[in-house]
Write an enzyme that holds these catalytic residues in place. Structure first.
Site, PDB file in Angstrom:
ATOM      1  N   SER A 124      36.737  49.023  35.200  1.00 23.24           N
ATOM      2  CA  SER A 124      37.857  48.162  34.848  1.00 23.24           C
ATOM      3  C   SER A 124      37.632  47.620  33.444  1.00 23.24           C
ATOM      4  CB  SER A 124      37.952  46.990  35.846  1.00 23.24           C
ATOM      5  OG  SER A 124      38.849  46.001  35.395  1.00 23.24           O
ATOM      6  N   TYR A 137      34.425  39.528  40.211  1.00 20.76           N
ATOM      7  CA  TYR A 137      34.912  40.875  39.897  1.00 20.76           C
ATOM      8  C   TYR A 137      34.356  41.348  38.558  1.00 20.76           C
ATOM      9  CZ  TYR A 137      38.257  44.724  39.326  1.00 20.76           C
ATOM     10  OH  TYR A 137      38.837  45.966  39.150  1.00 20.76           O
TER      11      TYR A 137
END
Length: 239
Positions: A124, A137
């Site tokens: 990501s 995250y």
């Protein structure tokens, strides 16, 4: 024809990856926690579906009795919350799925993978920069990038490559959840919340699943044999 494994193949990016590799004529195996979702991905295509949790060491090790040529560690999760509201269980679960799951997948793959093999992590842009309310995250995805870069150094002389694809917000259930969180937290409608979520992308839109798939297909190709230890941003210029 190559043997391909995609974790988290039951939805979103994983589903797109699995279907694209199958359509290219490869022998695809997909894993995930929900058998019904895996079956939906495989509809109309010849795929092997194995119900498995990427956090289950024995289950992941069992996948690699025979070598795969291309292994995509795609399974992931994420929740948005201020760090003060993140429980230890939430923190541990996020790292377990995103980081430990990638470790177990890559470790198992490398025990049997031959020269020419490809390891790909779906990371990501959160693995390349920080962001508010996504501390767990971000930490997990930064860990994935570090793992990829380290593994790349280990396997370079074996003719194997290890890379990451780093999308911005992709049009998936995870992005839908992020929009819903912003709607609730900021008291705005869906259109405004979506605009806020994608504000980091200079193109001002969500990334399409097919755009992420195309990047992974390239990294898996023979033409990418010298691309190793790279974090490929698919983010419209965000990174």
């Amino acid at each position: 024809m190559k043997r391909v494994l995609v974790t988290g193949g039951g939805s979103g990016i994983g589903r797109g990856l699995a279907q694209a590799f199958a359509d290219a004529g490869h022998a695809v195996t997909i894993t995930g926690r929900r058998a019904d979702a895996l079956a939906e991905t495989a509809t109309g295509r010849d795929m092997t579906c194995i119900t498995a949790d990427v956090c289950d060491e024995a289950a992941i090790d069992a996948l690699f009795e025979q070598p795969f040529d291309i292994v995509v560690a795609n399974a992931g999760m994420g929740r948005a919350a201020p760090l003060t509201d993140v429980s230890l269980d939430d923190w541990n679960q996020t790292l377990a799925v995103n980081l430990t799951g990638t470790f177990l997948t890559f470790r198992g793959a490398l025990r049997t993978m031959k020269a020419g093999g490809r390891l790909i992590a779906i990371a990501s842009t959160a693995g390349l920069q920080g962001g508010p309310r996504i501390g767990a995250y971000c930490a997990s995805k930064h860990g994935v990038i570090g793992l990829v870069r380290s593994v790349a150094q280990e396997v370079a002389k074996k003719g194997i490559t290890c890379n990451a694809v780093c999308p911005g917000f992709v049009e998936t259930d995870m992005a839908t959840a992020a929009v819903a969180f912003v709607m609730q937290a900021r008291g705005v409608d869906e259109a405004r919340a979506t605009q806020m979520v994608v504000s980091g992308n200079p193109m001002g839109r969500m990334i399409d699943v097919d755009e992420v798939v195309s990047a992974a297909l390239y990294l898996a190709s023979d033409g990418a044999s010298s691309i190793n230890g790279h974090a490929l941003s698919v983010s419209g210029g965000e990174i």
